[in-house]
Scaffold this motif. Structure first.
Motif: not given
Lengths: 95, 112, 118
Positions: C15-16, C37-38, C50-53, C59-60
Motif C-alpha cells: 500500500d505504502w 502530513i505523513g 497499518r491503521n493509518l493506511t 489525504a493523498l
C-alpha cells in the motif's frame, strides 16, 4: 469521525473550502483561526454535527448583512467557539 | 439611561433560550432577525453569535426544525420553526419563569 | 531514500509503496505537503502505520484531486498541516493545552484583523 469523513467526501470538502475562500477577508481570517483551533481541540462531530458547515453558513449570512465579523462573534472568539461545541465530546475532554 | 441594565449577560443566561423559543413561536424566522428582535426589546448586549449558539443547541435537541430559504441578499437563510417538543419546552419555560419571578417578587415585597 | 522508506523501513507495505508512486506524480508543493502530513500522521498512529493506511489514502487523494483542479496546497489544507493531520488521525493534544490554544486563537484573530484594518 468528523474531518476524516469530510476528507473522504473530497468533493464536499473542496466545495467547502471554495466557499471559505469567497468570504470577505475579515471573516476569512476568523474562520481560518477557528478551524485551526477546532482541529486541535477536536470535537468528534466537527462535520457530522455540522459545526464547520454551520459556521460557514452563519458567516456568509453575517457578511451578506454587511456586519463586521467581531460584531457577530463577539470580541472573545474562543468563548464563541467553545459555546458552539459545548456538549459535543472533544478529544481534549477525553484526556 | 438611569438604570444600570447594560450588563445583563449573566442574568439572562438561563432565560435567553426561552426568549428565542418564544420569538420563533410567533413566526418562522432566521438568526439575524432574532438578534435584532432581542436588541430592540432592550437586550442590547445580545450578539448574533450568542443567538447562533442557542439555535444550534435547539436544533441538536430537536426543539426547532430548520428550512433553508433563498434570500434577496446573499446566501440562503436558515429559517427556524418550533417542533412539538419545542412548543412543550416553551410552555415549561413560561411555567418556570412565572414561578421564579413570582417568588422573587414576593421576596422583594418582604412577605415570603 | 524517500521519507516513507526512512520511516517504515523494511515494514514498507505494498500500500505504502503505491502511495509513494502516486506522490511522485504530484507537483512539488503537493508532494511536500504529503510528506509533512505523513510525518504528523505517524506521530499519532502505530509505528507500522497499518491503521493509518485508509487515512493516508484519503489525504493523498485529496491532494491529487486538488492538483488536478489546479488548487494549491494552501487552498485545500490551509497553513496548519499539523492541526489538519491531528484532526485526520482523530487525535489532539492534551486537554491542558486548551487554554493556551484559546488564548492563541484570540491573539491571532486580533493581530490579523489589526493588520487587515491597516
Amino acid at each position: 469521525m468528523g474531518v476524516r469523513d469530510l476528507i473522504e467526501g473530497k468533493k464536499q470538502w473542496r466545495a467547502h473550502v471554495a466557499r471559505v475562500k469567497a468570504l470577505p477577508p475579515d471573516y476569512r481570517i476568523v474562520y481560518d483561526e477557528i478551524q485551526r483551533y477546532l482541529f486541535k481541540v477536536g470535537p468528534v462531530d466537527l462535520i457530522d454535527g455540522g459545526v464547520l458547515p454551520g459556521l460557514l453558513d452563519f458567516f456568509e449570512e453575517g457578511a451578506a448583512a454587511g456586519r463586521r465579523v467581531l460584531d457577530v462573534t463577539g470580541a472573545d472568539v474562543a468563548a464563541f467557539v467553545d459555546g458552539l461545541i459545548k456538549g459535543s465530546p472533544t478529544y481534549a475532554d477525553a484526556d | 439611561m438611569g438604570l444600570a441594565v447594560d450588563d445583563l449577560t449573566e442574568m439572562l443566561k438561563g432565560t435567553l433560550e426561552g426568549c428565542v423559543l418564544e420569538i420563533i413561536s410567533r413566526e418562522e424566522t432566521y438568526g439575524y432577525a432574532i438578534t435584532r428582535r432581542l436588541n430592540d426589546l432592550g437586550f442590547t448586549d445580545v450578539i448574533d453569535g450568542t443567538v447562533y449558539t442557542i439555535l444550534l443547541r435547539l436544533e441538536r435537541n430537536q426543539l426547532v426544525q430548520v428550512t433553508k430559504r433563498p434570500s434577496e441578499v446573499g446566501p440562503p437563510r436558515k429559517f427556524y420553526a418550533l417542533t412539538d417538543a419545542g412548543r412543550q419546552n416553551l410552555a415549561t419555560f413560561w411555567t418556570k419563569w412565572r414561578y421564579v419571578s413570582s417568588r422573587i417578587d414576593k421576596l422583594k415585597e418582604g412577605d415570603a | 531514500m524517500s521519507f516513507w522508506e526512512a520511516i517504515t523501513g523494511s515494514d514498507l507495505t505494498r500500500d505504502w509503496k503505491a502511495f509513494e508512486a502516486r506522490a511522485q506524480a504530484l507537483p512539488a508543493d503537493h508532494r511536500v505537503a504529503w510528506e509533512q502530513i505523513g510525518t504528523h500522521l505517524f506521530s499519532h498512529g502505530s509505528f507500522t502505520g497499518r491503521n493509518l493506511t485508509p487515512i493516508a489514502d484519503a489525504a493523498l487523494g485529496l491532494l491529487e484531486e486538488a492538483s488536478a483542479e489546479g488548487q494549491g496546497v494552501h487552498e485545500v489544507i490551509g497553513d496548519d498541516i499539523a492541526g489538519f493531520s491531528a484532526a485526520l488521525a482523530g487525535e489532539a493534544g492534551a486537554g491542558n493545552y486548551r487554554d493556551r490554544w484559546r488564548e492563541q486563537l484570540n491573539r491571532n484573530v486580533a493581530r490579523k484583523l489589526a493588520r487587515l484594518g491597516g
